[in-house]
Design a protein around this motif. Structure first.
Motif, short mmCIF file in Angstrom:
data_model
loop_
_atom_site.label_atom_id
_atom_site.label_comp_id
_atom_site.label_asym_id
_atom_site.label_seq_id
_atom_site.Cartn_x
_atom_site.Cartn_y
_atom_site.Cartn_z
N ARG A 128 0.83 -1.20 0.00
CA ARG A 128 0.00 0.00 0.00
C ARG A 128 0.86 1.26 0.00
O ARG A 128 0.54 2.23 -0.68
CB ARG A 128 -0.91 -0.04 1.23
N LEU B 179 2.23 1.82 -3.53
CA LEU B 179 1.21 2.40 -4.41
C LEU B 179 0.96 3.87 -4.08
O LEU B 179 0.75 4.68 -4.98
CB LEU B 179 -0.10 1.61 -4.31
N THR B 180 0.97 4.21 -2.81
CA THR B 180 0.80 5.61 -2.42
C THR B 180 1.92 6.47 -2.99
O THR B 180 1.68 7.54 -3.54
CB THR B 180 0.75 5.73 -0.89
N ARG C 224 -5.30 0.64 -4.92
CA ARG C 224 -4.89 0.92 -3.55
C ARG C 224 -6.06 0.77 -2.60
O ARG C 224 -5.91 0.29 -1.47
CB ARG C 224 -4.30 2.32 -3.46
#
Length: 92
Positions: free
Chosen positions: A2, A5-6, A81
């Motif tokens: 995560r 992806l952020t 996400r």
């Protein structure tokens, strides 16, 4: 995953903002910059594969659709996400 992806979303957002600014400056000749027909070239890799499909639309809309194509990729990254569990939920 995560967090990766952020970071990717933020990096793409910054690259998109810079490429869109260059496109607008070159397309309209703003701030004394000469008009440049290739000003949107930096938007092309950010909008792949969607900008390869814009030829079904009228030709005058192509530059604007190419400028908006990276938003589809960012929307897909944001949706991906959102599907991933948050770290606090993964431990339970």
């Amino acid at each position: 995953m995560r967090a990766v992806l952020t970071g990717l979303i933020w990096g793409m957002l910054l690259a998109y903002a810079a490429a869109l600014a260059l496109f607008l400056l070159g397309q309209f000749g703003l701030m004394g910059i000469e008009r440049d027909p290739l000003s949107g070239v930096f938007l092309i890799p950010l909008g792949l594969p969607w900008n390869r499909m814009i030829d079904v639309f009228p030709q005058p809309s192509w530059p604007w659709l190419a400028a908006l194509a990276p938003l589809l990729n960012m929307a897909l990254l944001i949706a991906l996400r959102a599907l991933l569990p948050r770290p606090s939920q993964a431990r339970k």
